[in-house]
Design a protein around this motif. Structure first.
Motif, short mmCIF file in Angstrom:
data_model
loop_
_atom_site.label_atom_id
_atom_site.label_comp_id
_atom_site.label_asym_id
_atom_site.label_seq_id
_atom_site.Cartn_x
_atom_site.Cartn_y
_atom_site.Cartn_z
N LEU A 41 1.39 4.14 -2.71
CA LEU A 41 0.50 5.43 -2.55
C LEU A 41 0.82 6.76 -3.30
CD1 LEU A 41 0.39 6.83 1.20
CD2 LEU A 41 1.30 8.40 -0.86
N ALA B 171 -1.79 6.52 -6.20
CA ALA B 171 -2.92 6.03 -5.67
C ALA B 171 -3.96 6.38 -6.73
CB ALA B 171 -3.31 6.23 -4.46
N PHE C 87 -2.91 -0.08 -4.61
CA PHE C 87 -3.34 0.60 -3.63
C PHE C 87 -4.41 -0.02 -2.95
CE2 PHE C 87 -5.32 3.87 -1.08
CZ PHE C 87 -4.30 4.28 -0.03
N MET D 171 1.01 -1.18 0.02
CA MET D 171 0.14 0.04 -0.18
C MET D 171 0.88 1.43 -0.22
SD MET D 171 -2.85 0.97 2.58
CE MET D 171 -1.89 0.85 3.97
#
Length: 377
Positions: free
Chosen positions: A93, A96, A104, A89
């Motif tokens: 980022l 995203a 993400f 994640m």
């Protein structure tokens, strides 16, 4: 009781939790670099929304592990799955809202679902806990679904979907926070304090990395250190322990609402403040011979206001009187920046002046507020 899974009593943060926190603080670094590269209105809005999702995933896991025996092999394995998902994640980022949206959303969904599953596991056999948890989980699934759907949309629509997910998170927290969550105050305060201190340290790592590439300049390096030290003092000098003591004094049925507001919600402002200050520091050490841009000054001032003011708001919600010097200093910072052309000053000078102002707050508050005794329950 879930045999061997639930903690028998208060516990301190363990190595697996610190490992988990470090991965999430990597997301703080990613958010800082991304905001520094897109320091405009859209960049700020995107960072606020996307980083909220990251923060919410972290703070949910803090609730999960608060009542768990974090040295149990099953809990460690569960947390390791969260570590892997959180790392993916954080990697996704910066993009995203672009081609990384699927990565993400997928990683975010995994860490959230693992956290929720862990909460159900730890709360086995506790009807009151399960009642609050069912309310939380049922509403949270709606927010997670919005993130998944958003990943399939174009960037502007995706940002709207992610923003709606944030709104659902807030509703779920409001509805479920008044239930019984069996929280240990000391562990909860320690986890959030550790996140704050690691995030502050990460801002210095950013400064150190950039300055090493461009050549060492003592004044430019010293100023960010002083700002970070002063911020550390305003939180850890007495405020952190005061909030923990207030949490311990709060009856268990009301502790969920206390921790929701003081820690899960208002500490988001504190960490967002670290990001704002880190953005200004990065700009200052990258271009030490050039004045900070207007956007850079705005990031610095906003970051200080969010960190110092967010801590003050958390203290107020905890029922603790916020020292007047904190409020006066923030007003001086905002008004002074608006009146004087601070953009014309050298970056080290601007950071140095801010460090002095924040240090005055820290020293004055420390003298007037002895550290309270803290007890877990």
């Amino acid at each position: 009781m879930a045999a061997g899974i639930r903690a028998d009593g208060p516990q301190g943060a363990t190595f697996i939790e610190l490992f988990f926190d470090l991965v999430f603080v990597f997301a703080v670094t990613q958010a800082t670099h991304t905001l520094a590269e897109h320091l405009d209105v859209r960049g700020v809005v995107t960072t606020v929304v996307v980083f909220w999702l990251v923060w919410w995933a972290w703070t949910q896991f803090t609730w999960t592990l608060n009542g768990a025996d974090t040295e149990h092999p099953g809990v460690e394995l569960l947390t390791m799955v969260g570590v892997v998902a959180a790392f993916l994640m954080a990697l996704a980022l910066p993009d995203a809202l672009g081609s990384g949206g699927g990565w993400f959303a997928g990683a975010y969904t995994l860490v959230r679902l693992v956290g929720i599953a862990g909460q159900f596991w730890v709360s086995t056999g506790d009807a009151e806990w399960r009642r609050a948890l069912r309310t939380w989980a049922s509403l949270s699934l709606g927010g997670i679904a919005l993130v998944v759907v958003g990943a399939l949309l174009e960037p502007d629509a995706r940002l709207v979907a992610f923003g709606l997910a944030v709104a659902v998170d807030l509703v779920s927290a409001w509805r479920a926070g008044s239930g019984e969550w069996r929280l240990f105050p000391g562990h909860f305060a320690e986890r959030h304090g550790l996140f704050v201190i690691i995030a502050l340290g990460e801002s210095l790592i950013i400064a150190g990395g950039v300055s090493t590439e461009g050549g060492l300049q003592p004044a430019t390096i010293l100023a960010p250190v002083l700002v970070t030290v002063a911020l550390w003092w305003t939180y850890f000098g007495w405020a952190k322990d005061a909030m923990e003591a207030a949490c311990a004094d709060t009856p268990s049925p009301r502790r969920g609402a206390f921790c929701r507001d003081v820690y899960s919600l208002l500490h988001y402002l504190v960490i967002a403040g670290v990001i704002g200050v880190a953005v200004a520091i990065e700009q200052a050490v990258t271009h030490p011979d050039e004045p900070l841009t207007t956007a850079g000054v705005a990031a610095l001032v906003t970051g200080i206001v969010l960190f110092v003011g967010g801590t003050g708001a958390a203290l107020a919600r905890a029922g603790i009187r916020v020292p007047r010097v904190r409020l006066v200093a923030l007003a001086v910072l905002v008004v002074g920046t608006a009146i004087f052309e601070v953009e014309a000053l050298a970056p080290a000078t601007v950071l140095g002046l801010v460090a002095v102002l924040v240090a005055v707050v820290a020293v004055a508050e420390q003298r007037g507020h002895p550290v309270p005794a803290t007890t877990d329950a």
